[in-house]
Design a protein around this motif. Sequence first.
Motif, short mmCIF file in Angstrom:
data_model
loop_
_atom_site.label_atom_id
_atom_site.label_comp_id
_atom_site.label_asym_id
_atom_site.label_seq_id
_atom_site.Cartn_x
_atom_site.Cartn_y
_atom_site.Cartn_z
N ARG A 2 0.83 -1.19 0.00
CA ARG A 2 0.00 0.00 0.00
C ARG A 2 0.87 1.25 0.00
O ARG A 2 1.94 1.27 0.59
N VAL A 3 0.36 2.28 -0.65
CA VAL A 3 1.11 3.53 -0.81
C VAL A 3 0.37 4.65 -0.12
O VAL A 3 -0.83 4.85 -0.34
N ALA A 4 1.08 5.40 0.73
CA ALA A 4 0.47 6.52 1.45
C ALA A 4 1.19 7.81 1.08
O ALA A 4 2.42 7.84 0.95
N LEU A 5 0.42 8.87 0.93
CA LEU A 5 0.96 10.21 0.72
C LEU A 5 0.56 11.06 1.92
O LEU A 5 -0.62 11.16 2.25
N ILE A 6 1.54 11.67 2.56
CA ILE A 6 1.31 12.49 3.75
C ILE A 6 1.70 13.92 3.45
O ILE A 6 2.86 14.20 3.13
N THR A 7 0.75 14.85 3.55
CA THR A 7 1.12 16.26 3.52
C THR A 7 1.44 16.67 4.95
O THR A 7 0.86 16.15 5.90
N TYR A 26 3.88 -0.01 4.60
CA TYR A 26 3.51 0.93 3.55
C TYR A 26 4.75 1.48 2.83
O TYR A 26 5.83 1.58 3.41
N GLN A 27 4.55 1.87 1.59
CA GLN A 27 5.48 2.76 0.91
C GLN A 27 5.00 4.17 1.21
O GLN A 27 3.86 4.51 0.91
N VAL A 28 5.85 4.98 1.82
CA VAL A 28 5.42 6.28 2.33
C VAL A 28 6.05 7.42 1.51
O VAL A 28 7.27 7.46 1.34
N LEU A 46 14.22 8.85 9.05
CA LEU A 46 13.34 8.18 8.09
C LEU A 46 13.64 8.54 6.65
O LEU A 46 13.04 7.95 5.74
N THR A 47 14.54 9.49 6.41
CA THR A 47 14.71 10.02 5.06
C THR A 47 15.18 8.98 4.05
O THR A 47 14.96 9.14 2.84
N ASP A 48 15.81 7.90 4.51
CA ASP A 48 16.22 6.84 3.60
C ASP A 48 15.13 5.80 3.40
O ASP A 48 15.30 4.87 2.60
N LYS A 49 14.02 5.97 4.10
CA LYS A 49 12.92 5.00 4.02
C LYS A 49 11.68 5.57 3.34
O LYS A 49 10.77 4.82 2.96
N ILE A 50 11.62 6.89 3.21
CA ILE A 50 10.46 7.54 2.60
C ILE A 50 10.91 8.35 1.39
O ILE A 50 12.09 8.65 1.23
N GLU A 51 9.95 8.70 0.55
CA GLU A 51 10.25 9.53 -0.62
C GLU A 51 9.56 10.87 -0.46
O GLU A 51 8.35 10.93 -0.23
N SER A 73 -2.76 4.96 -2.36
CA SER A 73 -4.03 4.32 -1.99
C SER A 73 -4.68 5.10 -0.85
O SER A 73 -5.90 5.05 -0.67
N GLU A 74 -3.83 5.85 -0.08
CA GLU A 74 -4.33 6.66 1.02
C GLU A 74 -3.61 8.00 1.04
O GLU A 74 -2.40 8.05 0.85
#
Length: 328
Positions: A2-7, A26-28, A46-51, A73-74
């Motif tokens: 699952r892919v999440a986008l966080i503002t 999740y892919q964050v 977390l910068t090496d784990k998130i985009e 997806s979210e």
Amino acid sequence: MRVALITGITGQDGAYLAKFLLAKGYQVHGMVRRGSTLPFERIADLTDKIELHQGDLLDQMALNRLVEKVQPSEVYNLAAQSFVPTSFDQPILTGEVTALGVTRILEAIRTVNTNIRFYQASSSEMFGKVYEEPQRETTPFWPRSPYGVSKMYGHWMTVNYRESYNLFASSGILFNHESPLRGTEFVTRKISYAVAKIANSLQSELRLGNLDAERDWGFAGDYVEAMWLMLQADTPDDYVVATGQKHTVREFCRLAFERVNLDWEKYVVVDKRFYRPADVNTLCGDSSKARKELGWEPKVSFEQLVHMMVDEDMKRVKAEIKLAEEQA
């Protein structure tokens, strides 16, 4: 996956939510505003784990392109001008970001993919001059700041898109939630950081506004779980997220100073400059709906929260002192 986008991923809630979602597999992805310096302190580990992607709640086309690129997806909208006193000084900017920004994200989702699930960070500040206590999902809103008004707009726009376009759009009406990652401009962190500096003889007093203001304070790490649970439900809805217990700023001070064996009354000074033009005297939430339907409940008590924040700030201040000594 699952892919999440966080503002708002660089904020307190964004950092805790990113860690939570990564643990869930999740892919964050996170949206950050461009600046000469980027505030990555809270997500440094977390910068090496998130985009991360540059974007802005003021730019509709950029939001459309971002949602198209990430294909989440979210989507969790945590970005806002969230400091209440600043909203009185900058009401138009607060409205553009905290209110209209919600509409722009909803429009991006409606345009790109209506199957995306959307979470809107609503706020207990929408209740303002409260009609009833405790406040629940059916309590009428009476916001007392441009921030509260803007959050109310975003909340009702989320409801409108849910009803008009059948989007899976849920709002979490979160009461005050704090942590060691809270910004020092917020009263809870202002207190815990000042306590640490006073305990280490770096500060002599703490100036605050209304000590009688009552808030329902919880731990941000607990509250991001509620955000996620809302988007795992069968149907979208709105939920109050709160502990159901209220405490005064005075009580927060007492517990914080006691943690380092100091008498708060010797150091705290009431300063009228920190009073708001229109204040919210008391807030206390009824989260029984979230507890029943989502199975959510807070885990960290008020006292544990205060102690956690003071302990972390004591570590920070000691590190700052050591660094200053090494550089001297």
